[in-house]
Design an enzyme around this catalytic site. Structure first.
Site, PDB file in Angstrom:
ATOM      1  N   LYS A 153       0.818  -1.215   0.000  1.00 25.97           N
ATOM      2  CA  LYS A 153       0.000   0.000   0.000  1.00 25.97           C
ATOM      3  C   LYS A 153       0.848   1.259   0.000  1.00 25.97           C
ATOM      4  O   LYS A 153       0.482   2.265  -0.605  1.00 25.97           O
ATOM      5  CB  LYS A 153      -0.973  -0.008   1.183  1.00 25.97           C
ATOM      6  CG  LYS A 153      -2.100  -0.996   0.978  1.00 25.97           C
ATOM      7  CD  LYS A 153      -3.283  -0.688   1.857  1.00 25.97           C
ATOM      8  CE  LYS A 153      -4.458  -1.583   1.504  1.00 25.97           C
ATOM      9  NZ  LYS A 153      -5.594  -1.421   2.408  1.00 25.97           N
TER      10      LYS A 153
ATOM     11  N   LYS B 297      -7.077  -9.945 -10.275  1.00 25.61           N
ATOM     12  CA  LYS B 297      -8.224 -10.164  -9.399  1.00 25.61           C
ATOM     13  C   LYS B 297      -9.234  -9.038  -9.600  1.00 25.61           C
ATOM     14  O   LYS B 297      -8.829  -7.894  -9.829  1.00 25.61           O
ATOM     15  CB  LYS B 297      -7.685 -10.111  -7.959  1.00 25.61           C
ATOM     16  CG  LYS B 297      -8.403 -10.935  -6.952  1.00 25.61           C
ATOM     17  CD  LYS B 297      -7.688 -10.867  -5.618  1.00 25.61           C
ATOM     18  CE  LYS B 297      -8.173  -9.669  -4.835  1.00 25.61           C
ATOM     19  NZ  LYS B 297      -7.993  -9.770  -3.392  1.00 25.61           N
TER      20      LYS B 297
ATOM     21  N   LYS C  25     -11.584  -3.009  -6.869  1.00 28.74           N
ATOM     22  CA  LYS C  25     -11.974  -1.616  -7.115  1.00 28.74           C
ATOM     23  C   LYS C  25     -10.769  -0.750  -7.416  1.00 28.74           C
ATOM     24  O   LYS C  25     -10.853   0.206  -8.166  1.00 28.74           O
ATOM     25  CB  LYS C  25     -12.709  -1.057  -5.905  1.00 28.74           C
ATOM     26  CG  LYS C  25     -14.154  -1.453  -5.882  1.00 28.74           C
ATOM     27  CD  LYS C  25     -14.886  -0.750  -4.794  1.00 28.74           C
ATOM     28  CE  LYS C  25     -14.272  -1.033  -3.467  1.00 28.74           C
ATOM     29  NZ  LYS C  25     -15.085  -1.831  -2.574  1.00 28.74           N
TER      30      LYS C  25
HETATM   31  P1  ADP Z   1     -11.734  -4.346  -2.788  1.00 32.71           P
HETATM   32  O1  ADP Z   1     -10.760  -3.278  -2.369  1.00 32.71           O
HETATM   33  O2  ADP Z   1     -11.557  -4.774  -4.199  1.00 32.71           O
HETATM   34  O3  ADP Z   1     -13.153  -4.051  -2.467  1.00 32.71           O
HETATM   35  P2  ADP Z   1     -10.934  -5.706  -0.363  1.00 32.71           P
HETATM   36  O4  ADP Z   1      -9.484  -5.943  -0.425  1.00 32.71           O
HETATM   37  O5  ADP Z   1     -11.449  -4.558   0.450  1.00 32.71           O
HETATM   38  O6  ADP Z   1     -11.427  -5.618  -1.882  1.00 32.71           O
HETATM   39  O7  ADP Z   1     -11.616  -7.033   0.124  1.00 32.71           O
HETATM   40  C1  ADP Z   1     -12.775  -7.174   0.900  1.00 32.71           C
HETATM   41  C2  ADP Z   1     -13.097  -8.659   1.007  1.00 32.71           C
HETATM   42  O8  ADP Z   1     -13.466  -9.178  -0.271  1.00 32.71           O
HETATM   43  C3  ADP Z   1     -11.903  -9.512   1.464  1.00 32.71           C
HETATM   44  O9  ADP Z   1     -12.383 -10.527   2.321  1.00 32.71           O
HETATM   45  C4  ADP Z   1     -11.357 -10.108   0.189  1.00 32.71           C
HETATM   46  O10 ADP Z   1     -10.723 -11.356   0.395  1.00 32.71           O
HETATM   47  C5  ADP Z   1     -12.623 -10.256  -0.658  1.00 32.71           C
HETATM   48  N1  ADP Z   1     -12.296 -10.084  -2.083  1.00 32.71           N
HETATM   49  C6  ADP Z   1     -11.878  -8.931  -2.668  1.00 32.71           C
HETATM   50  N2  ADP Z   1     -11.701  -9.097  -3.989  1.00 32.71           N
HETATM   51  C7  ADP Z   1     -12.000 -10.389  -4.264  1.00 32.71           C
HETATM   52  C8  ADP Z   1     -12.008 -11.185  -5.458  1.00 32.71           C
HETATM   53  N3  ADP Z   1     -11.697 -10.666  -6.629  1.00 32.71           N
HETATM   54  N4  ADP Z   1     -12.371 -12.486  -5.376  1.00 32.71           N
HETATM   55  C9  ADP Z   1     -12.701 -13.026  -4.181  1.00 32.71           C
HETATM   56  N5  ADP Z   1     -12.713 -12.350  -3.024  1.00 32.71           N
HETATM   57  C10 ADP Z   1     -12.373 -11.042  -3.032  1.00 32.71           C
END
Ligand code: ADP
Length: 334
Positions: free
Chosen positions: A109, A197, A200
């Site tokens: 980060k 993956k 966002k």
């Molecule tokens: P983002 O920032 O993309 O919203 P986060 O890192 O805040 O994702 O993750 C929030 C939750 O969602 C965590 O438990 C993470 O493991 C799950 N998660 C995030 N992206 C994925 C993905 N592409 N596939 C499966 N699980 C995910």
């Protein structure tokens, strides 16, 4: 019943990856465990943010989680339980600089921040000590289990080390050592670049918003990348795997099996696969969206309910802090 604790940052939209990878599992765990789920707004302060969006996103996430099936009595907003920050301070005094420097998420980060802001980079100390706050989130409720993905394993190990150090320093087996709960959850890939993956932070085309317009969801699925040109002969490309993964995650196993048979027979039309995935995702999302509108129509009451559940959950945190104050030699009012 054993205690389960998990938290999510209020970062705006909830995407299909978050749903299948985390939230759906949280909903199911409520059947067999005493679950406590936090919308962790303190954590969202570790990266640059705006005050009004933070509050708005916090409530947005609360409504999304409720619409997905999280029970209101299990849900709290972290900053409404300020004891998390208090315990975090106590625990930070039991965590070494070296331990925190080794956390890969901090490295990732802070690098992200450097890439975005170049010379004027500001890496807050909050980002550095964030795993200690996470340890406080878990330990304050004496959680037995924490459902996590592999990316959070290092932080959970740190929580266990901190708990052990606390117990050793203050001469009592006070904090239990939280165990990870690895549940088989799918990893969902970006429709625009299936080598990454779904996330966002990559930008809007890289995630499918769970509560987005149905039309947009369908369009994103229909235009999902299936051939990245790098797949070896005889291997399924990551984009196609991702579409099958979505079908499976939606629980449409009959369609999954029949389309998979077509794939192996070499007769699969990607447009048919995409149509089936789009219908399955729409079928899953539409009832959630209806629940969301019902909740939003009753906004005031729903908010009051979550303020109340946060206050109830806070009582458990306050009890822990009373005991921690006693054990650590902090002043007391009695
Ligand atoms: P983002 O920032 O993309 O919203 P986060 O890192 O805040 O994702 O993750 C929030 C939750 O969602 C965590 O438990 C993470 O493991 C799950 N998660 C995030 N992206 C994925 C993905 N592409 N596939 C499966 N699980 C995910």
């Amino acid at each position: 019943m054993k205690n389960v604790l998990s938290c999510i940052q209020p970062t705006g939209d909830l995407h299909l990856g978050n749903y299948f990878g985390a939230v759906q599992n949280w909903v199911r765990l409520q059947e067999n465990y005493q679950c406590t789920y936090g919308v962790v707004d303190y954590h969202s302060m570790t990266m640059p943010y705006k005050a009004e969006t933070l509050r708005e996103n916090t409530w947005k996430m609360v409504f999304y989680l409720l619409a997905c099936g999280i029970k209101p009595e299990n849900l709290f907003i972290q900053s409404l339980v300020p004891e998390h920050a208090e315990l975090s301070w106590v625990l930070s005094c039991l965590t070494s600089y070296g331990e925190l420097s080794r956390m890969t998420q901090f490295k990732d980060k802070s690098k992200q921040l450097e890439e975005k802001s170049g010379q004027d980079v500001f890496v807050g100390a909050g980002l550095f000590v964030y795993p200690v706050l996470q340890a406080a989130d878990i330990l304050i409720y004496h959680a037995d289990y924490v459902p996590i993905g592999k990316d959070q394993q290092q932080h959970l190990e740190l929580s266990r080390d901190i708990a052990q150090r606390f117990n050793h320093q203050f001469g009592k087996e006070y904090f239990i050592h939280p165990e990870p709960l690895f549940t088989e959850t799918p990893k969902i890939l970006s429709p625009a670049d299936p080598n990454k993956k779904m996330s966002k932070s990559l930008g809007e085309k890289h995630y499918i918003n769970l509560f987005g317009e149905e039309d947009r969801i369908r369009k994103q699925i229909k235009s999902a990348v299936t051939d990245t040109g790098e797949t070896k002969a005889g291997e399924m490309s990551p984009g196609v795997q991702n579409l099958f993964e979505l079908l499976r995650a939606c629980g449409h196993m009959a369609a999954f099996q029949s389309l998979m048979a077509d794939y192996h027979a070499g007769t699969l039309k990607y447009s048919d696969l995409k149509e089936e995935v789009a219908n399955s995702v729409a079928g899953l999302v539409n009832p959630l969206r209806e629940r969301l509108s019902t909740l939003q129509a009753d906004k005031r009451n729903v908010k009051a309910q979550i303020q109340e559940s946060s206050a109830e959950i806070r009582k458990r945190a306050q009890q822990t802090m009373r005991e921690v104050r006693e054990l650590t030699g902090l002043a007391s009012l009695k």
